[in-house]
Design an enzyme around this catalytic site. Structure first.
Site, short mmCIF file in Angstrom:
data_model
loop_
_atom_site.label_atom_id
_atom_site.label_comp_id
_atom_site.label_asym_id
_atom_site.label_seq_id
_atom_site.Cartn_x
_atom_site.Cartn_y
_atom_site.Cartn_z
N HIS A 49 1.10 21.03 5.92
CA HIS A 49 2.00 20.25 6.56
C HIS A 49 0.82 18.81 6.87
O HIS A 49 2.03 17.77 6.21
CB HIS A 49 2.63 20.02 7.61
CG HIS A 49 3.86 19.61 8.17
ND1 HIS A 49 3.53 18.10 9.43
CD2 HIS A 49 4.91 18.97 8.03
CE1 HIS A 49 4.61 17.92 9.29
NE2 HIS A 49 5.35 17.66 8.60
N GLU A 52 0.10 17.19 3.19
CA GLU A 52 1.24 17.52 2.58
C GLU A 52 1.60 15.61 2.89
O GLU A 52 2.08 14.47 2.39
CB GLU A 52 2.22 17.73 3.05
CG GLU A 52 3.92 17.41 2.66
CD GLU A 52 5.38 17.21 3.34
OE1 GLU A 52 5.34 16.11 3.93
OE2 GLU A 52 5.26 18.37 4.01
N HIS A 53 1.60 15.13 4.03
CA HIS A 53 2.32 13.59 4.66
C HIS A 53 0.65 12.06 4.58
O HIS A 53 1.13 11.57 3.57
CB HIS A 53 1.42 13.43 6.08
CG HIS A 53 2.50 13.85 6.90
ND1 HIS A 53 3.69 13.19 8.15
CD2 HIS A 53 3.91 15.05 6.85
CE1 HIS A 53 4.88 13.40 8.80
NE2 HIS A 53 5.09 14.90 7.41
N GLU A 129 6.93 13.78 15.16
CA GLU A 129 8.53 14.74 14.23
C GLU A 129 8.10 15.91 14.95
O GLU A 129 9.11 16.54 15.11
CB GLU A 129 6.97 15.26 12.32
CG GLU A 129 8.22 16.16 12.56
CD GLU A 129 7.35 16.34 10.30
OE1 GLU A 129 8.17 17.15 9.91
OE2 GLU A 129 6.46 15.84 10.50
#
Length: 440
Positions: A49, A52-53, A129
Site C-alpha cells: 500500500h 502504491e502511494h 489514513e
C-alpha cells in the site's frame, strides 16, 4: 463485446476492450499480482500500500506537481487500490486526450522515483489514513473477522499495515519491493472505452516489452489454504465478538460463516443464496427486518472471497435495543432455508436472484472504469481466464433449487458461526444472545 488479449514475449498481458459508443471516454490501468498477502513473513506489513502511494508522487521525468497538473488539465479521474492480493493503478478521461493519458500512465508505472522527502511526507499521509479507517466501524470489524478466521496467516494482517511497520519502511524497502513484484510476468495492462486498438498498440508494446523478469523468488501464500481450512474446521460452537463503538447511533452486526475453499467451485450457488437472503426489497431479510418490523434501514449478505478461502457475511444495522431481536430474525430466516429443503426456495426467488446476478454482471460493462476493473481482476486472479458471457449466463440458468439448498446446508452451520457486533453494548450481551438463540 470486443475483448482482445495479447501476451508480450516477456509475459506481460495486454487486455483491450473497445466499446462501441459515441461517448469519448477511455480508461486504462495496470494490475499487479501483489498485495498484503505477499508481505507476510518476508516484507514489512503495509509496504504494498505504501508503494502504491509513492507511485503517484513523482517519476524520473516529472515531479508530482507536474504529474497532477497534467492529469487535472485533461479532467481525468485517477486513483489506485491495494488489496490483499492485487494492486491496481487506473485513470479515465476524455479519449481526445488518449495519447497524453497513456504517456502519463506509462511514465507512472515504468519510471517511479522514490525520493526520501516524499517518503517521509507520504508516511504521515498514511498515518492519517490509518486514523480514518480506525474511526470506521465496518473497517475495524472486517479486520477483526480476518484475525479470527485467518489467524497466523497472511490474511490476518492489515493491508494498510501497522503504525510500527509503516514507521520502518524506507527507500531501499520500496525499491526492492518494486523490482521484485512489478515485473512483466506478474502484470496486466488493460484499456477500455472509445479507442482504436491499432492506434495505441505499438506505443504500448514498445514501452512494455522492454521490461525484464528478475530472478527474485517472490513470496507465495498458496500454501496457506490447508492452514486456513484447518483453522475453520477446529471451531465447534458459535462465538460472539463485541466492540464498544460509543459514538455509533446504531449497532453494526456481522453474522459470519466459513465457506472454506468452496467458492471456487460453488460460487454461483453462493451468490444466489446471497440474493435470496438480501437481494432487493422482496428478499427474505428485507421483508422481515425492514418491511414487516422496521428494525433496520439496510441489510446485506455477501461472500468475502480470497484465493483458497472465503467467508459468508450477513450484515445488518440495528438500534441498540433491537440487537437480540434482529439477530433472532436473521437466524429464523436461515433456519427456514436449511429446514424446508429445496422446495422451500420458490421459483420466483430463483428467477429473481439469477436475474439480479446477471444484471450486476452487465452493469460492469457500461462504464470503462468498471470494465477495466472487471477484466483486470479476472485476468490477474486467473491467468487462464476466458471471457464467455453466454456460457456464464447459461450456467446460471441451469442452477437448481437443490444446488442452492445443498450449499446452504454445507456452509450455514451454527457451530461454525461467529457474530461480530460494534455498538453501544454491555459486557454480558454476548452470552445473553447465545443463551436466547436456538441452534440445531
Amino acid at each position: 463485446m470486443n475483448y482482445q488479449r495479447k501476451t508480450l514475449k516477456n509475459g506481460l498481458k495486454l487486455v483491450f476492450v473497445p466499446m462501441n459508443n459515441d461517448i469519448p471516454l477511455v480508461a486504462m490501468g495496470f494490475y499487479v499480482g501483489v498485495g498484503s498477502r505477499n508481505e507476510f513473513g518476508a516484507y514489512k506489513n503495509g509496504i504494498s500500500h505504501f508503494l502504491e502511494h509513492m507511485m503517484f508522487k513523482r517519476t524520473t521525468n516529472k515531479s508530482s506537481d507536474e504529474l497532477f497538473s497534467e492529469l487535472d488539465s485533461t479532467g481525468a479521474n485517477y486513483n489506485a487500490i491495494t488489496t490483499t492480493q492485487n494492486t491496481c493503478y487506473f485513470l479515465s478521461g476524455n479519449s481526445n486526450y488518449i495519447d497524453k493519458l497513456l504517456d502519463i500512465m506509462l511514465d507512472i508505472f515504468l519510471h517511479p522515483n522514490f525520493v526520501s522527502d516524499d517518503i517521509e511526507r507520504e508516511r504521515k499521509v498514511i498515518m492519517e489514513e490509518m486514523k480514518i479507517r480506525a474511526d470506521q466501524p465496518q473497517s475495524s470489524m472486517t479486520y477483526q473477522i480476518h484475525e479470527v478466521y485467518f489467524k497466523n496467516t497472511s490474511l490476518s494482517q492489515k493491508v494498510i499495515g501497522s503504525i510500527e511497520s509503516i514507521k520502518n519502511i524506507d527507500k531501499n524497502d520500496l525499491e526492492k519491493f518494486y523490482s521484485t513484484f512489478y515485473r512483466p510476468n506478474n502484470t496486466i495492462f488493460i484499456m477500455a472505452g472509445n479507442f482504436d486498438v491499432f492506434s495505441v498498440y505499438d506505443k504500448i508494446k514498445s514501452n512494455l516489452e522492454k521490461l525484464t523478469n528478475n530472478n527474485f523468488c517472490t513470496t507465495s501464500y498458496l500454501h496457506e489454504g490447508p492452514i486456513i481450512i484447518n483453522n475453520m474446521k477446529k471451531q465447534t460452537k458459535p462465538k460472539i465478538y463485541l466492540n464498544d463503538c460509543l459514538s455509533n447511533k446504531q449497532s453494526i452486526v456481522m453474522i459470519t460463516f466459513p465457506i472454506y475453499d468452496l467458492y471456487n467451485t460453488y460460487g454461483m450457488e453462493i451468490d444466489v443464496l446471497s440474493k435470496i437472503l438480501s437481494g432487493g426489497f422482496s428478499s427474505r431479510l428485507a421483508k422481515i427486518l425492514r418491511e414487516k418490523t422496521g428494525l433496520t434501514y439496510s441489510q446485506n449478505s455477501y461472500p468475502m472471497v480470497y484465493m483458497g478461502a472465503a467467508i459468508f457475511v450477513v450484515q445488518v444495522s440495528f438500534g441498540t435495543n433491537d440487537i437480540l431481536r434482529g439477530i433472532k430474525l436473521v437466524i429464523q430466516e436461515i433456519d427456514k432455508l436449511k429446514k424446508n429443503g429445496p422446495n422451500g426456495i420458490s421459483d420466483t426467488e430463483m428467477i429473481k436472484s439469477i436475474n439480479m446476478i446477471k444484471n450486476g454482471i452487465l452493469h460492469n460493462f457500461l462504464d470503462p472504469i468498471n470494465v477495466i476493473s472487471y477484466f483486470g481482476s479476472n485476468n490477474i486472479n486467473n491467468r487462464n481466464y476466458q471471457f464467455d458471457l453466454n456460457h456464464q449466463f447459461d450456467n446460471l440458468d441451469h442452477l437448481s433449487k437443490e444446488d442452492v439448498y445443498q450449499i446452504t446446508k454445507t456452509i450455514l452451520k451454527y457451530k461454525k458461526m461467529n457474530i461480530f457486533i460494534c455498538g453501544k453494548t454491555n459486557g454480558d450481551i454476548g452470552d445473553h444472545i447465545l443463551e436466547q438463540l436456538y441452534f440445531d
